[in-house]
Design a protein around this motif. Sequence first.
Motif, PDB file in Angstrom:
ATOM      1  N   VAL A  37     -12.041  -1.274 -10.918  1.00  0.00           N
ATOM      2  CA  VAL A  37     -11.126  -1.424 -12.052  1.00  0.00           C
ATOM      3  C   VAL A  37     -10.200  -0.210 -12.062  1.00  0.00           C
ATOM      4  O   VAL A  37     -10.677   0.938 -12.081  1.00  0.00           O
ATOM      5  N   ASN A  38      -8.907  -0.488 -12.023  1.00  0.00           N
ATOM      6  CA  ASN A  38      -7.888   0.563 -12.065  1.00  0.00           C
ATOM      7  C   ASN A  38      -6.958   0.328 -13.238  1.00  0.00           C
ATOM      8  O   ASN A  38      -6.667  -0.826 -13.579  1.00  0.00           O
ATOM      9  N   TYR A  39      -6.448   1.410 -13.789  1.00  0.00           N
ATOM     10  CA  TYR A  39      -5.340   1.321 -14.746  1.00  0.00           C
ATOM     11  C   TYR A  39      -4.102   1.806 -14.004  1.00  0.00           C
ATOM     12  O   TYR A  39      -4.046   2.953 -13.547  1.00  0.00           O
ATOM     13  N   THR A  40      -3.139   0.912 -13.861  1.00  0.00           N
ATOM     14  CA  THR A  40      -1.982   1.192 -13.004  1.00  0.00           C
ATOM     15  C   THR A  40      -0.697   1.084 -13.803  1.00  0.00           C
ATOM     16  O   THR A  40      -0.528   0.147 -14.597  1.00  0.00           O
ATOM     17  N   THR A  41       0.194   2.035 -13.599  1.00  0.00           N
ATOM     18  CA  THR A  41       1.545   1.926 -14.161  1.00  0.00           C
ATOM     19  C   THR A  41       2.520   1.744 -13.002  1.00  0.00           C
ATOM     20  O   THR A  41       2.416   2.412 -11.964  1.00  0.00           O
ATOM     21  N   ILE A  42       3.434   0.811 -13.185  1.00  0.00           N
ATOM     22  CA  ILE A  42       4.465   0.528 -12.182  1.00  0.00           C
ATOM     23  C   ILE A  42       5.765   1.144 -12.690  1.00  0.00           C
ATOM     24  O   ILE A  42       6.180   0.900 -13.829  1.00  0.00           O
ATOM     25  N   LYS A  43       6.399   1.917 -11.845  1.00  0.00           N
ATOM     26  CA  LYS A  43       7.583   2.656 -12.284  1.00  0.00           C
ATOM     27  C   LYS A  43       8.779   1.724 -12.459  1.00  0.00           C
ATOM     28  O   LYS A  43       8.926   0.732 -11.723  1.00  0.00           O
ATOM     29  N   PRO A  44       9.652   2.032 -13.437  1.00  0.00           N
ATOM     30  CA  PRO A  44      10.826   1.184 -13.697  1.00  0.00           C
ATOM     31  C   PRO A  44      11.743   1.102 -12.480  1.00  0.00           C
ATOM     32  O   PRO A  44      11.849   2.058 -11.701  1.00  0.00           O
ATOM     33  N   GLY A  45      12.390  -0.051 -12.324  1.00  0.00           N
ATOM     34  CA  GLY A  45      13.394  -0.216 -11.282  1.00  0.00           C
ATOM     35  C   GLY A  45      12.828  -0.256  -9.879  1.00  0.00           C
ATOM     36  O   GLY A  45      13.518   0.105  -8.924  1.00  0.00           O
ATOM     37  N   THR A  46      11.576  -0.720  -9.741  1.00  0.00           N
ATOM     38  CA  THR A  46      10.942  -0.731  -8.416  1.00  0.00           C
ATOM     39  C   THR A  46      10.644  -2.149  -7.938  1.00  0.00           C
ATOM     40  O   THR A  46      10.446  -3.077  -8.730  1.00  0.00           O
ATOM     41  N   GLU A  47      10.595  -2.266  -6.612  1.00  0.00           N
ATOM     42  CA  GLU A  47      10.110  -3.479  -5.941  1.00  0.00           C
ATOM     43  C   GLU A  47       9.104  -3.019  -4.893  1.00  0.00           C
ATOM     44  O   GLU A  47       9.436  -2.178  -4.053  1.00  0.00           O
ATOM     45  N   THR A  48       7.893  -3.552  -4.953  1.00  0.00           N
ATOM     46  CA  THR A  48       6.813  -3.116  -4.063  1.00  0.00           C
ATOM     47  C   THR A  48       6.295  -4.301  -3.252  1.00  0.00           C
ATOM     48  O   THR A  48       5.969  -5.349  -3.820  1.00  0.00           O
ATOM     49  N   HIS A  49       6.251  -4.120  -1.942  1.00  0.00           N
ATOM     50  CA  HIS A  49       5.669  -5.133  -1.053  1.00  0.00           C
ATOM     51  C   HIS A  49       4.164  -4.901  -0.971  1.00  0.00           C
ATOM     52  O   HIS A  49       3.720  -3.799  -0.613  1.00  0.00           O
ATOM     53  N   ILE A  50       3.399  -5.925  -1.322  1.00  0.00           N
ATOM     54  CA  ILE A  50       1.936  -5.794  -1.366  1.00  0.00           C
ATOM     55  C   ILE A  50       1.308  -6.998  -0.654  1.00  0.00           C
ATOM     56  O   ILE A  50       1.737  -8.145  -0.853  1.00  0.00           O
ATOM     57  N   TRP A  51       0.298  -6.714   0.143  1.00  0.00           N
ATOM     58  CA  TRP A  51      -0.421  -7.812   0.822  1.00  0.00           C
ATOM     59  C   TRP A  51      -1.861  -7.358   1.034  1.00  0.00           C
ATOM     60  O   TRP A  51      -2.162  -6.690   2.029  1.00  0.00           O
ATOM     61  N   TYR A  52      -2.713  -7.708   0.092  1.00  0.00           N
ATOM     62  CA  TYR A  52      -4.112  -7.292   0.175  1.00  0.00           C
ATOM     63  C   TYR A  52      -4.888  -8.269   1.049  1.00  0.00           C
ATOM     64  O   TYR A  52      -5.550  -9.176   0.561  1.00  0.00           O
ATOM     65  N   GLN A  53      -4.791  -8.065   2.352  1.00  0.00           N
ATOM     66  CA  GLN A  53      -5.447  -8.988   3.286  1.00  0.00           C
ATOM     67  C   GLN A  53      -6.964  -8.841   3.253  1.00  0.00           C
ATOM     68  O   GLN A  53      -7.689  -9.752   3.635  1.00  0.00           O
TER      69      GLN A  53
END
Length: 128
Positions: A37-53
């Motif tokens: 379990v994580n608490y995550t903040t995503i920064k404004p104005g961002t695009e993140t490529h994610i692929w949890y294989q």
Amino acid sequence: MKVVSLKDVEGTKHEVDGGNWVSKRLLLKKDGMGYTVNYTTIKPGTETHIWYQNHLESVFLTEGEGEVVTLSDNKVWPIKKDDLYVLDKHDEHLLRTKNGMSMVCVFNPPLTGNEVHDENGVYPVDEG
Ligand code: 9YT
């Protein structure tokens, strides 16, 4: 039982800055629960490529809004506070937000704690 607070991980190696995001890792493999379990903040104005294989992830938004684009079908999924998005097919995706988001992220299998995305948006499998 135990209680874990954000302040317990803030400023430690379990507060990880991934560039577009900061993740405070509350529960890890070492805790023996079988998930992270994580608490995550995503920064404004961002695009993140994610692929949890190597992991399944569910994400509950506690603040903000944005969108997920699943790359297999180019579908745009609007997400906002109180939504849970579920990556049940190891979905390769883009995560975007204009104004930032806060979220609780659950991973199965659990993370060891030090993971940062590689160039393909992947966390390595834990061999331990
Ligand atoms: C939503 C998401 O996957 N963000 C990237 C960071 C990740 N949640 C983590 O490591 O906690």
